[in-house]
Design a protein around this motif. Sequence first.
Motif, PDB file in Angstrom:
ATOM      1  N   GLN A 187      24.714  61.130 -19.068  1.00  0.00           N
ATOM      2  CA  GLN A 187      24.072  59.986 -19.723  1.00  0.00           C
ATOM      3  C   GLN A 187      22.993  59.375 -18.830  1.00  0.00           C
ATOM      4  O   GLN A 187      21.906  59.017 -19.291  1.00  0.00           O
ATOM      5  CB  GLN A 187      25.115  58.925 -20.071  1.00  0.00           C
ATOM      6  CG  GLN A 187      26.068  59.329 -21.183  1.00  0.00           C
ATOM      7  CD  GLN A 187      27.120  58.263 -21.453  1.00  0.00           C
ATOM      8  OE1 GLN A 187      26.900  57.090 -21.195  1.00  0.00           O
ATOM      9  NE2 GLN A 187      28.262  58.683 -21.966  1.00  0.00           N
ATOM     10  N   VAL A 188      23.299  59.257 -17.543  1.00  0.00           N
ATOM     11  CA  VAL A 188      22.343  58.659 -16.613  1.00  0.00           C
ATOM     12  C   VAL A 188      21.140  59.577 -16.403  1.00  0.00           C
ATOM     13  O   VAL A 188      19.978  59.147 -16.472  1.00  0.00           O
ATOM     14  CB  VAL A 188      23.020  58.345 -15.262  1.00  0.00           C
ATOM     15  CG1 VAL A 188      21.983  57.905 -14.229  1.00  0.00           C
ATOM     16  CG2 VAL A 188      24.073  57.262 -15.450  1.00  0.00           C
ATOM     17  N   LEU A 189      21.391  60.859 -16.141  1.00  0.00           N
ATOM     18  CA  LEU A 189      20.296  61.792 -15.869  1.00  0.00           C
ATOM     19  C   LEU A 189      19.370  61.968 -17.065  1.00  0.00           C
ATOM     20  O   LEU A 189      18.171  62.207 -16.907  1.00  0.00           O
ATOM     21  CB  LEU A 189      20.851  63.149 -15.447  1.00  0.00           C
ATOM     22  CG  LEU A 189      21.193  63.310 -13.966  1.00  0.00           C
ATOM     23  CD1 LEU A 189      21.797  64.678 -13.711  1.00  0.00           C
ATOM     24  CD2 LEU A 189      19.968  63.113 -13.093  1.00  0.00           C
ATOM     25  N   SER A 190      19.924  61.850 -18.277  1.00  0.00           N
ATOM     26  CA  SER A 190      19.107  62.057 -19.472  1.00  0.00           C
ATOM     27  C   SER A 190      18.021  60.998 -19.626  1.00  0.00           C
ATOM     28  O   SER A 190      17.078  61.167 -20.398  1.00  0.00           O
ATOM     29  CB  SER A 190      19.996  62.067 -20.718  1.00  0.00           C
ATOM     30  OG  SER A 190      20.585  60.794 -20.933  1.00  0.00           O
ATOM     31  N   LYS A 191      18.130  59.904 -18.888  1.00  0.00           N
ATOM     32  CA  LYS A 191      17.146  58.824 -18.975  1.00  0.00           C
ATOM     33  C   LYS A 191      15.899  59.096 -18.123  1.00  0.00           C
ATOM     34  O   LYS A 191      14.911  58.372 -18.223  1.00  0.00           O
ATOM     35  CB  LYS A 191      17.788  57.497 -18.570  1.00  0.00           C
ATOM     36  CG  LYS A 191      18.959  57.083 -19.458  1.00  0.00           C
ATOM     37  CD  LYS A 191      19.532  55.747 -19.047  1.00  0.00           C
ATOM     38  CE  LYS A 191      20.745  55.379 -19.881  1.00  0.00           C
ATOM     39  NZ  LYS A 191      20.453  55.287 -21.323  1.00  0.00           N
TER      40      LYS A 191
END
Length: 201
Positions: A187-191
Motif C-alpha cells: 500500500q505504501v510503495l504503490s503511492k
Amino acid sequence: AKRIKSLPLDVQTKASLIQASIWPMALYSADTAFLGMTHFQALRSTAFFAFVGKCNFASPWLACFALSKFLVDPLLHVLLSVLRSIKRLLSLCKEVAFGILDLAVNFDGSRPFGPASTFKHYLTLVGWDLHVDATLSCPDHFRINLVDDSAEKICRTFRQAWPTFLVSNLARKGTGNILPHHSLTPQVLSKFAPDEQAWLV
C-alpha cells in the motif's frame, strides 16, 4: 517482459496482467512437477523488468512482494494453487486426498517425482511442515489444518507467513532482517512513482 514494459500502462495494471496471464502460463503444471528456485527467480526478475526496466541494485524478491497488491510471488502463487487444489479434492474425494497427503508426509527423498512429493518439497523449501493429521505448521507459530480450515483461511495464513521466508532470502544480500508487513508495504510503495519504487526496492 519487454512487450509489457513498453505498454502505456501503470504498474498496478501491469501487475494485474502478469498475475492473470503470465503466471498461469509460465507456471503451468508447476503444482505437479517441481520447479527449482532458479526458475522462480527468473520470473521475479522478468516481472521487475516489466515494471521499471533494468535496475541492478533492486531486489526482484521485494518487487514481487511490495510493488502491487495484485501480484503474488510466483512461488507463493504455486503454493496457493496447490493448497486450493488439495482443499477442493478433500471436499470431492477425501480418500484420494488423504492418500496424497500421506505420501507427502512420508516422502523423505531429495528429488520430487509427482504431485505429493512436489507439494512436500515446496513446503520444505518455504519452511512449513506437514503432519499426519493434515496440519501445516511453520517456525513463526502459524498453524492451519487442511481439513478443518477454509481455503480462504489457509491462503490468508500463507500470505501472512510469507514475509519471513522473503526476509530469509533478502538477508543474503545484506539487506538486514527488517520484516516487511504483508499488506501495508504494498500500500505504501504503490503511492510512489515507478522510478521512485525502483529505488526503494
